[in-house]
Each structure stands twice: as structure tokens, then as C-alpha cells.
Design an enzyme around this catalytic site. Structure first.
Site, PDB file in Angstrom:
ATOM      1  CG  ASP A  95      -2.166   1.228   1.059  1.00 13.44           C
ATOM      2  OD1 ASP A  95      -2.306   1.298   0.087  1.00 13.44           O
ATOM      3  OD2 ASP A  95      -2.517   1.451   1.989  1.00 13.44           O
ATOM      4  CG  HIS A 102      -3.905  10.486   2.701  1.00 15.60           C
ATOM      5  ND1 HIS A 102      -4.968  10.553   3.589  1.00 15.60           N
ATOM      6  CD2 HIS A 102      -3.101   9.661   3.079  1.00 15.60           C
ATOM      7  CE1 HIS A 102      -4.843   9.636   4.581  1.00 15.60           C
ATOM      8  NE2 HIS A 102      -3.535   9.056   4.127  1.00 15.60           N
ATOM      9  CD  GLU A 167      -5.784   4.722   4.985  1.00 13.52           C
ATOM     10  OE1 GLU A 167      -5.066   4.155   4.224  1.00 13.52           O
ATOM     11  OE2 GLU A 167      -5.257   5.403   5.814  1.00 13.52           O
ATOM     12  CD  GLU A 169      -5.313   3.210  -0.017  1.00 17.60           C
ATOM     13  OE1 GLU A 169      -4.439   2.542  -0.653  1.00 17.60           O
ATOM     14  OE2 GLU A 169      -5.138   3.257   1.155  1.00 17.60           O
ATOM     15  CG  ASP A 201      -5.526   0.607   3.738  1.00 19.43           C
ATOM     16  OD1 ASP A 201      -5.660  -0.396   4.695  1.00 19.43           O
ATOM     17  OD2 ASP A 201      -4.701   1.319   3.860  1.00 19.43           O
ATOM     18  NE  ARG A 205      -7.059   6.768   9.952  1.00 15.28           N
ATOM     19  CZ  ARG A 205      -6.504   6.527   8.691  1.00 15.28           C
ATOM     20  NH1 ARG A 205      -5.387   5.905   8.683  1.00 15.28           N
ATOM     21  NH2 ARG A 205      -7.330   6.556   7.630  1.00 15.28           N
ATOM     22  CD  GLN A 208      -2.323   4.194  10.562  1.00 19.34           C
ATOM     23  OE1 GLN A 208      -3.450   4.319  10.784  1.00 19.34           O
ATOM     24  NE2 GLN A 208      -1.749   4.736   9.845  1.00 19.34           N
ATOM     25  CE  LYS A 221      -2.882   2.021   7.344  1.00 18.49           C
ATOM     26  NZ  LYS A 221      -3.908   2.975   6.506  1.00 18.49           N
ATOM     27  CB  THR A 225      -7.104  -4.570   2.618  1.00 19.22           C
ATOM     28  OG1 THR A 225      -6.341  -4.450   3.651  1.00 19.22           O
ATOM     29  CG2 THR A 225      -7.104  -3.496   1.390  1.00 19.22           C
ATOM     30  CD  GLU A 336      -7.101  12.519   4.620  1.00 19.14           C
ATOM     31  OE1 GLU A 336      -6.526  13.600   3.493  1.00 19.14           O
ATOM     32  OE2 GLU A 336      -7.299  11.629   3.923  1.00 19.14           O
TER      33      GLU A 336
END
Ligand code: MN
Length: 383
Positions: A95, A102, A167, A169, A201, A205, A208, A221, A225, A336
Site C-alpha cells: 500500500d 492526504h 481509506e 484507494e 484500506d 487509527r 495504528q 491495517k 482490506t 481527514e
């Protein structure tokens, strides 16, 4: 046309809302004598043998399917009647982190008061090696993961994530192979890029944030996925290949090409809470952006991935990194969109979201022009 694998039919090709069975096409003799594609490859329950065959075979298959579709317009299944499984067995999964918007937003949120982009960011496409075995197909529910989380007082506790995120992607599906010790040049990228999927993904948080220092994301993560069941061949996206954003400083020679590898694909994120679903309220769009703004292109990512001599294998998958645009409402993650949880999003059921709640369903969609639709990818959060 999109390639997928139905649990009963095997490989299917979707043209709009209709799906063509490749096995039925092979049985009818419509797909004979395509160099590199045996009957076994065409009737398998994954795309891996097709991916192994390489660029010339893919283009030939694409043309022959197109011809078969035009010659036998009656032999179709409605795509809504399909039960798609993983379209291919993932070999290696990497990834990237290639959206400058971002990476800048995350830098501002996680390291306030410092330069948001790390010193290496404009010199190479930053990435981590992810977990191939937990890449799942659209529709697969996602269990809220547990992990070691630091509380506000700094005390550590093992428990369910409270900051479960998405996420947005685009994943690239790789075919053919390279030998160990032989880097692929960037101008060979087109020989190895079969097509793209949409990819979520999922990210915890809080897990992580504690684990990533100094070796990068892992358990925050690797629990899941999700990818779309449909792979859109790069052949169909050629009219939408455009120049990427200007790169300053000029990248290293192994990352330079005159070919255009940014892709003009519109992307959307929709969220549906359990109460919205129960009330019949349709999924609500929380973000809309475009893939062409990605700073590092998919060809640069692939060239970088092999630049140390790491070999490519059929079924390798690499993802773009979260696709975020430059303005509010174009970000590809909740961290975000809610600005670190400080600005909750309002949903049509009267509730708000910072991070995902149990029962939330997230849907990613993508399209290019008016005719190319990427497969959607969705998943519901379970406790
Ligand atoms: Mn990611």
C-alpha cells in the site's frame, strides 16, 4: 468491460448490466487458440492464470470477448444475479501513500507544528508491505478489530478500536512476472498492469498511532482490506490516462517516463448507518474526488516497487494510498473529513460521525467518463 469471478460460473465479463460467461464462451469455441490462454486458464475460478499469461494474451482475450459479446447478444446473465468472489488470489500486497493532499493532512493532524511532509516524500513513493491474506471481496463484513491502544492518560489497554476509519484507494492488479534481481523499468509498467480495482484500506487509527513507530502500519491495517469484485482492465482506461501533477524536485531516473499514467477517474465515498438502512434512506455521499491528482503515478509506484530487484508475480496487488483532493469534502478518509474527530459529519438520520460505528456500511464507487464504471466495494462494520 470488467472482469470478475462468479462462485458458480467462474470468470465472467460484465458489459454494462450484462455478464458474459467466459466458460460458456470457451465451450462454444469462441475463445479458442488465444496464445498463452489454455482452456484451464479460462475456466478456472480465479483470474490468476489469465494474469500469468501477460499483456499480449490479455489484449487478445479482451478483443475476442468483445467480438463474442457482439455476436451472441442473447447469452448473458444479469450482473445482479451474480455472486462475486475474490477475483484473484492476492500474491503480495503493498500500500502506497501517494496523495500529497492526504500525506499533508495526516502530517498536520499527527505532527502539528512540524513540516507536514517527511523529507523523503517527494523523492520516492512511500509505502508499507501489507497483508495479502486478509484482502477480502466486496460485501464481506468487517469485524471491529481489537488492539493495544493508548488512552488520553497514556495508559495502555487491549480493546476494540474507537477510531475505525476507511481509506478510499485504487488498487492495481499485476500480471506477468519479473525475475528476482531484475528491476522492471518504468517503461515496462504497461506490460504488467492488468487493471484496477476499488479498494478500502480499513484502518484502526488508535491501534495504528501506537504501533507504527518506527516500522510503520501493521495490525491497525491488516485486519481487513476490501476490494471490488470487478477488475477494470487498463485497456478500457487508456482514453482516461492523463499527465500527472508536476513533480518538484524531478524524480530519480528510474521513476521518470514520458508516458501518461495518471487516470481521470471520479471517486465517491458513501456511508449508510444502520438507522438510515432501517428507514430506507439511501447511502449518503460524504466525499467525492478524482484519481488524476495522485502525486506518484501507478507506473512510478510499480517501478519503485521492483527497483531493488524484488520480483513481480501474477496476482500482486498494490494500492494507491488514500486519494484525497485539495479541498474540504474531497478527502478519502474520516480522519481527514472530520479533521481528527474535531468536526463531526452530519448524516441524514440526524446522527453525526467522526469514526465508524457498528452497523455502518461504507460504499466506494468510481467511474471514468460516462461509460466506464469501476466495480464498487462495500462493507458493513460488525461489533
Ligand atoms: Mn492506505
Amino acid at each position: 468491460m470488467n472482469y470478475g469471478v462468479d462462485r458458480a460460473l467462474g470468470i465472467v465479463v460484465a458489459v454494462g448490466d450484462r455478464a458474459f460467461s467466459v466458460r460458456a464462451g470457451a465451450d462454444a469455441g469462441l475463445l479458442d487458440a488465444i496464445e498463452g490462454l489454455s482452456r484451464e486458464a479460462l475456466t478456472a475460478h480465479s483470474l490468476n492464470a489469465v494474469l500469468a499469461a501477460g499483456r499480449a494474451s490479455w489484449t487478445a482475450l479482451h478483443e475476442r470477448v468483445d467480438e463474442a459479446v457482439r455476436r451472441s447478444p442473447g447469452d448473458f446473465v444479469d450482473v445482479h444475479d451474480l455472486n462475486l468472489r475474490m477475483p484473484f488470489e492476492v500474491a503480495d500486497y503493498v500500500d502506497f501513500y501517494s496523495s500529497i493532499h492526504h500525506a499533508t493532512n495526516l502530517g498536520r493532524l499527527l505532527r502539528p507544528g512540524t513540516e507536514p511532509l517527511m523529507a523523503n516524500w517527494r523523492h520516492l513513493p512511500v509505502s508499507y508491505h501489507g497483508r495479502a491474506g486478509t484482502v477480502v471481496v466486496t460485501g464481506t463484513p468487517v469485524r471491529r478489530p481489537k488492539g493495544l491502544i493508548a488512552g488520553e492518560d497514556g495508559a495502555l489497554a487491549y480493546g476494540p478500536t474507537a477510531r475505525l476509519d476507511i481509506e478510499l484507494e485504487v488498487g492495481v492488479v499485476v500480471g506477468g512476472h519479473t525475475d528476482v534481481g531484475e528491476p522492471m523499468t518504468i517503461d515496462q509498467a504497461g506490460e504488467h498492469i492488468f487493471g484496477v480495482v476499488l479498494l478500502n484500506d480499513w484502518s484502526a487509527r488508535d491501534i495504528q498511532a501506537y504501533e507504527y513507530q518506527p516500522l510503520g502500519p501493521h495490525l491497525g491495517k491488516s485486519f481487513a482490506t476490501s476490494i471490488s469484485g470487478w477488475v477494470t482492465p487498463i485497456d478500457d482506461l487508456r482514453p482516461f490516462l492523463v499527465a500527472g501533477p508536476p513533480q518538484e524536485p524531478l524524480p530519480s531516473a528510474h521513476l521518470r517516463t514520458v508516458e501518461r499514467w495518471a487516470i481521470d477517474v471520479d471517486l465517491r465515498v458513501l456511508l449508510e448507518s444502520r438507522t438510515m438502512r432501517q428507514a430506507g434512506v439511501p447511502p449518503y455521499e460524504i466525499s467525492a474526488t478524482n484519481f488524476a491528482g495522485l502525486y506518484w503515478t501507478i507506473a512510478q509506484q510499480l517501478a519503485h516497487l521492483t527497483s531493488n530487484g524484488a520480483a513481480l508475480r501474477p496476482g500482486d496487488l498494490y494500492a494507491s494510498g488514500t486519494v484525497s483532493g485539495p479541498t474540504r469534502g474531497t478527502e478519502g478518509s474520516l480522519i481527514e473529513l472530520s479533521w481528527g474527530g474535531q468536526e463531526p459529519l452530519a448524516l441524514p438520520d440526524g446522527t453525526t460521525r467522526t469514526f465508524l460505528q457498528d452497523g455502518d456500511r461504507v460504499i466506494l464507487e468510481g467511474s471514468a467518463g460516462t461509460r466506464v464504471r469501476l466495480g464498487s466495494v462495500e462493507g458493513e462494520i460488525l461489533q
